[in-house]
Design an enzyme around this catalytic site. Structure first.
Site, short mmCIF file in Angstrom:
data_model
loop_
_atom_site.label_atom_id
_atom_site.label_comp_id
_atom_site.label_asym_id
_atom_site.label_seq_id
_atom_site.Cartn_x
_atom_site.Cartn_y
_atom_site.Cartn_z
N LYS A 193 0.67 -1.30 -0.09
CA LYS A 193 0.62 0.02 -0.12
C LYS A 193 0.77 1.69 0.12
O LYS A 193 0.06 2.49 -0.90
CB LYS A 193 -0.74 0.37 1.15
CG LYS A 193 -0.34 0.31 2.34
CD LYS A 193 -0.25 1.01 2.81
CE LYS A 193 0.70 1.68 4.46
NZ LYS A 193 0.43 2.62 5.77
N THR A 250 -3.88 5.05 2.71
CA THR A 250 -2.84 6.13 2.38
C THR A 250 -2.59 6.61 1.13
O THR A 250 -1.92 7.34 0.47
CB THR A 250 -1.32 4.97 2.02
OG1 THR A 250 -1.69 3.96 3.64
CG2 THR A 250 -0.20 5.17 2.45
#
Length: 335
Positions: A193, A250
């Site tokens: 991520k 994120t």
């Protein structure tokens, strides 16, 4: 009953975990790498370098002694950057009791060896140590956790009983903890991520719009899942908090260090200038090379990671990387 807990690493995440556990009534020993950080926590009750504006309770004791941080503790939390884990915990291992639970809050692969943190702990503590280890991941910004805003995370352990024990210790009224036994999936989600978030930041910085960001998140999830499953994870893990949840936060959150790196690259800043401008580690910068090499070794197709590696480490213009992603050969979405 008050429990003795050690937190190794006084960055934003380690400090936030120390605070929420101290607020719960646990006695926390927080290991600081730097003198200034340790002094500020001890004297000002604040980590002004990494988590400014958050008052730390009196039951958080700062130390520069690894022995003090890990000896005679029920549980020790690893919160140092991935590149420091081997060195720090090789030293710490000499002071840790065999029954101490070790919870990894670090997201990353070790550079060079391309080992996960779980594999790294096996090197340091021995294969039998896995039964007392757990791995924490999920969509969390440290400052929001420290402020007591609602958040949910997953703790994975090789033994379900260990996962449940750690769940009970870490769970608070504002931090909801779920359990899993998919140690690999929980770890890989937290690595991939970060790299996809850099790509999302570049996309946003180039003004490519929200459609493009949504596409990056979705195709990033596909890359994450392919790699994790290849390493033995369950695909369903990546559809949960440690995968999709962390990816969305994120890639889209304004507090994301990795997204900020992408925005700066899109604005024309060099990677060297970006790295020099901040104390906080954007793990995606280091993770990009490691993920690129790991995917190559395993024969896993990860085109976004490949393009981010070219941008960060080979000097490829960001716009050219986006163009190449859009012009890849046509295929089925699930192929």
């Amino acid at each position: 009953m008050t429990r003795e807990i050690g937190v190794v690493g006084a960055g934003a995440w380690g400090t936030a975990l120390a605070k929420v556990l101290a607020d719960k009534g646990e006695r926390i020993t927080l290991w600081c790498h730097g003198v200034e950080c340790c002094r500020d926590i001890a004297n000002q009750r604040e980590n002004r370098l990494y988590l400014p504006g958050i008052e730390l309770p009196a039951n958080v004791a700062a130390t520069q002694s690894l022995q003090a941080a890990v000896a005679e503790k029920l549980l020790v939390i690893c919160a140092v950057p991935s590149h420091a884990v081997r060195g720090v915990f090789t030293e710490a291992a000499a002071f840790m009791a065999p029954e101490t639970l070790l919870v990894c809050g670090t997201k990353g692969l070790e550079e060079g060896t391309l080992r996960t943190m779980g594999e790294l702990f096996g090197d340091i503590f021995g294969a039998d140590s896995s039964k007392r280890q757990a791995f924490l991941s999920g969509p969390t910004f440290a400052i929001e956790v420290a402020r007591g805003l609602p958040a949910a995370v997953t703790v994975a352990a090789y033994l379900e009983s260990v996962a449940k024990t750690v769940q009970e210790i870490l769970n608070t009224p504002s931090l909801r903890v779920y359990t899993s036994t998919d140690v690999v999936g929980v770890q890989i989600g937290g690595v991939v991520k970060n790299v996809i978030a850099i790509a999302a930041g570049i996309s946003d910085g180039l003004g490519l719009g929200q459609n493009a960001r949504a596409a990056l998140i979705t195709r990033g999830l596909a890359e994450m899942t392919r790699l994790a499953v290849r390493l033995g994870a369950e695909s369903s893990t990546l559809a949960g908090l440690p995968g999709l949840g962390d990816l969305i936060l994120t890639c889209a959150g304004d507090l994301s260090r990795n997204r900020r790196v992408g925005l700066q690259i899109a604005a024309g800043m060099s990677l060297a200038a970006i790295t020099a401008s901040t104390r906080s580690v954007a793990e995606g910068v280091r993770n990009t090379r490691s993920l690129y090499l790991l995917a190559e070794r395993l024969g896993v197709e990860m085109p976004i990671v490949e393009q981010m590696h070219a941008v960060l480490h080979d000097g490829k213009p960001p716009a050219a990387a986006v163009r190449e992603l859009m012009q890849r050969s046509l295929k089925s979405e699930t192929g």
